[in-house]
Design an enzyme around this catalytic site. Structure first.
Site, mmCIF file in Angstrom:
data_model
loop_
_atom_site.group_PDB
_atom_site.id
_atom_site.type_symbol
_atom_site.label_atom_id
_atom_site.label_comp_id
_atom_site.label_asym_id
_atom_site.label_seq_id
_atom_site.Cartn_x
_atom_site.Cartn_y
_atom_site.Cartn_z
ATOM 1 N N SER A 14 5.683 -22.176 34.456
ATOM 2 C CA SER A 14 5.536 -21.717 33.075
ATOM 3 C C SER A 14 5.778 -20.224 32.975
ATOM 4 O O SER A 14 5.520 -19.485 33.922
ATOM 5 C CB SER A 14 4.112 -22.036 32.587
ATOM 6 O OG SER A 14 3.827 -21.343 31.394
ATOM 7 N N LYS A 50 -0.540 -21.971 38.046
ATOM 8 C CA LYS A 50 0.931 -22.015 38.104
ATOM 9 C C LYS A 50 1.440 -20.991 39.113
ATOM 10 O O LYS A 50 2.358 -21.258 39.888
ATOM 11 C CB LYS A 50 1.542 -21.756 36.722
ATOM 12 C CG LYS A 50 1.333 -22.883 35.726
ATOM 13 C CD LYS A 50 1.920 -24.201 36.227
ATOM 14 C CE LYS A 50 1.726 -25.343 35.258
ATOM 15 N NZ LYS A 50 2.189 -26.633 35.798
ATOM 16 N N TYR A 78 -5.387 -21.320 33.999
ATOM 17 C CA TYR A 78 -4.190 -22.188 33.910
ATOM 18 C C TYR A 78 -2.987 -21.432 34.477
ATOM 19 O O TYR A 78 -2.290 -21.932 35.349
ATOM 20 C CB TYR A 78 -3.920 -22.590 32.451
ATOM 21 C CG TYR A 78 -2.499 -23.054 32.226
ATOM 22 C CD1 TYR A 78 -1.559 -22.211 31.628
ATOM 23 C CD2 TYR A 78 -2.070 -24.305 32.650
ATOM 24 C CE1 TYR A 78 -0.251 -22.614 31.449
ATOM 25 C CE2 TYR A 78 -0.762 -24.713 32.480
ATOM 26 C CZ TYR A 78 0.141 -23.867 31.870
ATOM 27 O OH TYR A 78 1.456 -24.257 31.703
HETATM 28 C C1 WQD Z 1 2.202 -19.651 20.437
HETATM 29 C C2 WQD Z 1 1.896 -18.571 19.405
HETATM 30 C C3 WQD Z 1 -0.438 -18.096 19.153
HETATM 31 C C4 WQD Z 1 -1.656 -21.866 17.315
HETATM 32 C C5 WQD Z 1 0.928 -21.889 25.896
HETATM 33 C C6 WQD Z 1 0.892 -21.828 27.392
HETATM 34 C C7 WQD Z 1 2.263 -22.107 27.936
HETATM 35 C C8 WQD Z 1 2.729 -23.425 27.438
HETATM 36 C C9 WQD Z 1 2.741 -23.432 25.912
HETATM 37 C C10 WQD Z 1 2.333 -25.342 28.813
HETATM 38 C C11 WQD Z 1 0.798 -17.609 19.866
HETATM 39 C C12 WQD Z 1 0.160 -18.648 17.861
HETATM 40 C C13 WQD Z 1 -0.907 -20.868 17.917
HETATM 41 C C14 WQD Z 1 -2.199 -21.641 16.009
HETATM 42 C C15 WQD Z 1 -1.179 -19.469 15.987
HETATM 43 N N1 WQD Z 1 1.876 -24.440 27.947
HETATM 44 N N2 WQD Z 1 -0.664 -19.701 17.251
HETATM 45 N N3 WQD Z 1 -1.921 -20.444 15.388
HETATM 46 O O1 WQD Z 1 0.043 -19.683 24.059
HETATM 47 O O2 WQD Z 1 2.540 -19.142 23.855
HETATM 48 O O3 WQD Z 1 1.778 -20.871 25.450
HETATM 49 O O4 WQD Z 1 1.419 -23.135 25.472
HETATM 50 O O5 WQD Z 1 3.418 -25.569 29.191
HETATM 51 O O6 WQD Z 1 2.192 -22.102 29.339
HETATM 52 O O7 WQD Z 1 0.504 -20.540 27.778
HETATM 53 O O8 WQD Z 1 1.674 -21.333 23.023
HETATM 54 O O9 WQD Z 1 1.747 -22.605 20.934
HETATM 55 O O10 WQD Z 1 -0.526 -21.938 21.894
HETATM 56 O O11 WQD Z 1 0.946 -20.207 20.845
HETATM 57 O O12 WQD Z 1 -0.957 -18.397 15.404
HETATM 58 O O13 WQD Z 1 -2.917 -22.510 15.409
HETATM 59 O O14 WQD Z 1 1.388 -19.209 18.225
HETATM 60 O O15 WQD Z 1 -1.342 -17.034 18.871
HETATM 61 O O16 WQD Z 1 1.113 -16.323 19.402
HETATM 62 P P1 WQD Z 1 1.454 -20.130 24.068
HETATM 63 P P2 WQD Z 1 0.908 -21.602 21.652
#
Ligand code: WQD
Length: 351
Positions: A127, A156, A152
């Site tokens: 990741s 990785k 997490y």
């Molecule tokens: C993306 C952006 C949030 C939800 C994680 C893991 C990564 C992969 C994908 C496994 C951020 C914003 C989110 C919400 C928001 N996992 N957000 N409101 O954190 O980039 O990555 O998930 O493969 O390894 O680290 O993904 O989709 O959680 O967040 O504003 O209700 O959306 O703050 O900026 P992230 P995410």
């Protein structure tokens, strides 16, 4: 036909990868304990798309004897693609030991089987989290690995290190695939993401809010140093991620690897802000999203997106889906789930 073992084969990326492998002439078996996935939904979806019924060994990879028995029964494995792991960043902060035990013990058991049964190739689901908060973007595979922001992410980083050390002393050649943000659903609408409980990730939070499953959602911070104040990510369609795995297996089978443990970024190379993603969804769906601006989410990286040139060149990877297609397929899948839930509810009410 070359036989590939896909662990986590009933999960979001695993199930889409199995479809792509089958469509490219591979034979596939799945190992998935279904603790966080549905065997029936995934295997039915795969069958509807490919007309092939895949066997899933519903075992816990933390149990070495059960894991070994699968390889005892299937002697002619050409490679393993290892997806099975816990992946919720927030949950990993709350339950670190659960994450280290599950994600690392399962990998160690698999690698013991690679050693005993002389399995030649191993593809590891990594990741972009391993980069932490990068100093320079886009990140390349040579960008520094920084302090993991969560257990997490640490699992990785440790998984990558285990494979790098293992591949130095074993004949097995490995590939580490660093995903950015996998989103969307299969265009057939027979496969998609099935978040458990309230979705952590942005796109399922958007689609569940739009369909009314969630009353609203929050944008976690618009006071960052980015073009519109919200965080930047590299969203990539799950089918493009899936095909990269088929290309990675072919790359190893054809012995095109440069080292015994090559690394590739799987991102589009385009940074998209949270607000831009929401606006694209609204444009595609015609739904005005009910969101509010909230505070920052602890552990969030401000901005990250990929330099994907290595994967494009070495794996001959061509990205097919743009952000519009990601949102279109994610929305179609959410609407299908909603319709099926309504039918199930009506059915249960009738009985
Ligand atoms: C993306 C952006 C949030 C939800 C994680 C893991 C990564 C992969 C994908 C496994 C951020 C914003 C989110 C919400 C928001 N996992 N957000 N409101 O954190 O980039 O990555 O998930 O493969 O390894 O680290 O993904 O989709 O959680 O967040 O504003 O209700 O959306 O703050 O900026 P992230 P995410």
């Amino acid at each position: 036909m070359k036989k590939i073992v896909v662990t986590g084969g009933c999960g979001f990326i695993g199930s889409h990868t199995i479809v792509d492998l089958l469509e490219n002439g591979y034979e596939v078996i799945s190992i998935d304990d279904n603790s966080r996935s549905s065997a029936s939904i995934a295997l039915d979806g795969i069958e509807k798309i490919t007309n092939k019924r895949i066997k899933n060994y519903q075992i816990d990879l933390k149990n070495f004897d059960d894991t070994r028995a699968v390889f005892q029964e299937n002697k002619d494995i050409a490679g393993i693609i290892h997806f099975a792991a816990y992946k919720a960043v927030g949950e990993s902060v709350a339950e670190p030991l659960n994450y280290y035990e599950n994600n690392l013990f399962s990998l160690i058991n698999l690698l013991k089987c690679v050693d005993e049964f002389k399995i030649p190739h191993f593809v590891f689901s990594s990741s972009c989290t391993v980069y932490g908060n990068p100093d320079h973007i886009p990140v390349t595979e040579q960008s520094p690995i920084k302090e993991a922001e969560s257990p997490y992410g640490a699992t990785k980083q440790m998984g990558e290190r285990m494979l790098q050390d293992f591949s130095k002393v074993q004949n097995c050649t490995s590939i580490l695939l660093r995903y950015f943000n996998p989103v969307g659903a299969h265009p057939s609408n027979h496969l998609g993401e099935l978040p458990i409980g309230r979705p952590m990730n942005l796109v399922p939070a958007i689609t569940q809010t739009a369909i009314g499953k969630l009353p609203n959602m929050q944008v976690y911070g618009t006071d960052y140093d980015t073009r519109d104040g919200s965080c930047v990510r590299d969203y990539i369609h799950v089918c493009d991620i899936a095909h990269a795995h088929t290309l990675a297996i072919a790359y190893l089978l054809q012995q095109k690897n440069t080292t015994n443990c090559d690394i590739f970024n799987l991102g589009t190379g385009n940074g998209v802000t949270v607000l831009e993603a929401i606006h694209m969804f609204e444009k595609v769906s015609g739904v005005k999203l009910n969101y509010e601006i909230g505070g920052r989410r602890p552990g969030d990286v401000v901005a990250i997106y990929a330099n994907n040139e290595l994967a494009v060149q070495k794996l001959s990877w061509k990205i097919v889906c743009d952000l519009q297609e990601m949102m279109r397929t994610a929305w179609a899948w959410e609407q299908k789930l909603h319709k099926e839930a309504a039918v199930l509810k009506e059915h249960s009410l009738m009985n």
